[in-house]
Design a protein around this motif. Structure first.
Motif, mmCIF file in Angstrom:
data_model
loop_
_atom_site.group_PDB
_atom_site.id
_atom_site.type_symbol
_atom_site.label_atom_id
_atom_site.label_comp_id
_atom_site.label_asym_id
_atom_site.label_seq_id
_atom_site.Cartn_x
_atom_site.Cartn_y
_atom_site.Cartn_z
ATOM 1 N N SER A 192 0.936 -1.275 0.040
ATOM 2 C CA SER A 192 0.062 -0.069 -0.075
ATOM 3 C C SER A 192 0.857 1.199 0.060
ATOM 4 O O SER A 192 2.188 1.413 0.423
ATOM 5 C CB SER A 192 -0.983 0.080 1.341
ATOM 6 N N GLY A 193 0.192 2.389 -0.430
ATOM 7 C CA GLY A 193 0.998 3.666 -0.241
ATOM 8 C C GLY A 193 0.905 4.323 1.115
ATOM 9 O O GLY A 193 1.229 5.443 1.004
ATOM 10 N N TRP A 194 0.685 3.643 2.095
ATOM 11 C CA TRP A 194 0.390 4.071 3.500
ATOM 12 C C TRP A 194 1.864 3.912 4.279
ATOM 13 O O TRP A 194 2.584 3.199 4.143
ATOM 14 C CB TRP A 194 -0.444 3.478 4.208
ATOM 15 N N ASP A 195 2.253 5.243 4.856
ATOM 16 C CA ASP A 195 3.395 5.035 5.701
ATOM 17 C C ASP A 195 3.104 6.098 6.877
ATOM 18 O O ASP A 195 3.574 7.114 6.946
ATOM 19 C CB ASP A 195 4.540 5.436 4.876
ATOM 20 N N LEU A 196 2.243 5.570 7.899
ATOM 21 C CA LEU A 196 2.068 6.292 9.048
ATOM 22 C C LEU A 196 3.288 6.083 10.080
ATOM 23 O O LEU A 196 3.769 5.189 9.959
ATOM 24 C CB LEU A 196 0.842 5.453 9.583
ATOM 25 N N LYS A 197 3.194 7.234 10.705
ATOM 26 C CA LYS A 197 4.342 7.635 11.822
ATOM 27 C C LYS A 197 3.596 7.763 12.966
ATOM 28 O O LYS A 197 3.034 8.871 13.116
ATOM 29 C CB LYS A 197 5.229 8.556 11.220
ATOM 30 N N PRO A 198 3.300 6.863 13.988
ATOM 31 C CA PRO A 198 2.598 7.005 15.020
ATOM 32 C C PRO A 198 2.961 8.289 15.935
ATOM 33 O O PRO A 198 2.068 8.934 16.566
ATOM 34 C CB PRO A 198 2.965 5.773 15.826
ATOM 35 N N GLN A 199 4.323 8.453 16.047
ATOM 36 C CA GLN A 199 4.424 9.859 16.707
ATOM 37 C C GLN A 199 4.199 11.105 16.289
ATOM 38 O O GLN A 199 3.805 11.671 17.036
ATOM 39 C CB GLN A 199 6.060 9.696 17.120
ATOM 40 N N GLY A 200 4.231 11.033 14.739
ATOM 41 C CA GLY A 200 3.422 12.444 14.054
ATOM 42 C C GLY A 200 2.043 12.379 14.636
ATOM 43 O O GLY A 200 1.760 13.434 14.813
ATOM 44 N N ILE A 201 1.674 11.127 14.513
ATOM 45 C CA ILE A 201 0.085 11.045 14.543
ATOM 46 C C ILE A 201 -0.263 11.501 15.820
ATOM 47 O O ILE A 201 -1.235 12.206 16.267
ATOM 48 C CB ILE A 201 -0.493 9.803 13.975
ATOM 49 N N SER A 202 0.369 10.980 16.757
ATOM 50 C CA SER A 202 0.177 11.518 18.037
ATOM 51 C C SER A 202 0.294 12.865 18.463
ATOM 52 O O SER A 202 -0.768 13.455 19.198
ATOM 53 C CB SER A 202 1.150 10.541 19.132
ATOM 54 N N GLN A 203 1.007 13.494 17.879
ATOM 55 C CA GLN A 203 1.559 14.936 18.157
ATOM 56 C C GLN A 203 0.239 15.720 17.504
ATOM 57 O O GLN A 203 -0.239 16.643 18.026
ATOM 58 C CB GLN A 203 3.047 15.220 17.726
ATOM 59 N N VAL A 204 -0.027 15.401 16.304
ATOM 60 C CA VAL A 204 -1.075 16.204 15.709
ATOM 61 C C VAL A 204 -2.464 15.997 16.364
ATOM 62 O O VAL A 204 -3.323 16.875 16.633
ATOM 63 C CB VAL A 204 -1.226 15.628 14.079
ATOM 64 N N LEU A 205 -2.747 14.777 16.853
ATOM 65 C CA LEU A 205 -4.014 14.523 17.675
ATOM 66 C C LEU A 205 -3.894 15.355 18.830
ATOM 67 O O LEU A 205 -4.866 16.026 19.474
ATOM 68 C CB LEU A 205 -4.015 12.932 18.107
ATOM 69 N N LYS A 206 -2.785 15.326 19.732
ATOM 70 C CA LYS A 206 -2.709 16.185 20.783
ATOM 71 C C LYS A 206 -2.955 17.500 20.503
ATOM 72 O O LYS A 206 -3.924 18.343 21.073
ATOM 73 C CB LYS A 206 -1.410 16.109 21.291
ATOM 74 N N SER A 207 -2.284 18.032 19.398
ATOM 75 C CA SER A 207 -2.545 19.698 19.058
ATOM 76 C C SER A 207 -3.990 19.872 18.579
ATOM 77 O O SER A 207 -4.597 20.897 18.852
ATOM 78 C CB SER A 207 -1.432 19.886 18.111
ATOM 79 N N THR A 208 -4.454 18.993 17.920
ATOM 80 C CA THR A 208 -5.968 19.248 17.465
ATOM 81 C C THR A 208 -6.948 19.064 18.485
ATOM 82 O O THR A 208 -7.924 19.832 18.734
ATOM 83 C CB THR A 208 -6.065 18.061 16.311
ATOM 84 N N GLY A 209 -6.615 18.041 19.594
ATOM 85 C CA GLY A 209 -7.600 17.839 20.673
ATOM 86 C C GLY A 209 -7.489 19.171 21.422
ATOM 87 O O GLY A 209 -8.492 19.421 22.056
ATOM 88 N N GLU A 210 -6.552 19.674 21.682
ATOM 89 C CA GLU A 210 -6.086 20.794 22.537
ATOM 90 C C GLU A 210 -7.082 22.173 22.161
ATOM 91 O O GLU A 210 -7.730 22.944 22.464
ATOM 92 C CB GLU A 210 -4.664 21.360 22.637
#
Length: 135
Positions: free
Chosen positions: A2-20
């Motif tokens: 697949s063309g997916w290449d997720l980076k959990p640390q980056g996702i976690s940071q974006v989720l934290k920022s967006t959640g705030e």
């Protein structure tokens, strides 16, 4: 592949920022409602007594006029939109968490399967082995 290449640390940071940022929506919605209420309260009423400042001329506290009515109708409509935005943001954030978890779980399953295949006994196809009528 697949063309997916997720980076959990980056996702976690974006989720934290967006959640705030999303958590501030409630505070902003409350302030918005308070400002609309204040505007409606101070809008006055329509009165034939121009010298009364729009209070009806009797010295009593007048009920809201057309502007107050329009503001309350607008606030009712806008509050539904704000509730929808907050709900949509929450569902979107949860969707990212669920998708990331599924992706990582899938990676673990694929890695475990590859490890099982690597550790299994090899099958060797020897020339002439297992053939009938062998000399």
């Amino acid at each position: 592949m697949s063309g997916w290449d997720l980076k959990p640390q980056g996702i976690s940071q974006v989720l934290k920022s967006t959640g705030e940022s999303a958590s501030h929506l409630e505070k902003y919605a409350k302030a918005y409602g308070e400002h609309l209420t204040s505007a409606a309260t101070h809008a006055g009423t329509i009165s034939a007594d121009a010298g009364s400042g729009g209070s009806g001329g009797s010295g009593e506290k007048a009920q809201g006029g057309l502007v107050a009515l329009a503001l309350s109708q607008y606030a009712e409509h806008a509050s539904k939109d704000l509730q929808w935005i907050a709900a949509r943001a929450g569902k979107s954030l949860q969707g990212v968490v669920d998708a990331t978890t599924a992706y990582l779980h899938g990676d673990e399953e694929m890695a475990a399967e590859a490890q099982r295949k690597t550790l299994s006994a090899p099958k060797v196809d020897m020339p002439g082995a297992g053939k009938k009528g062998r000399p």
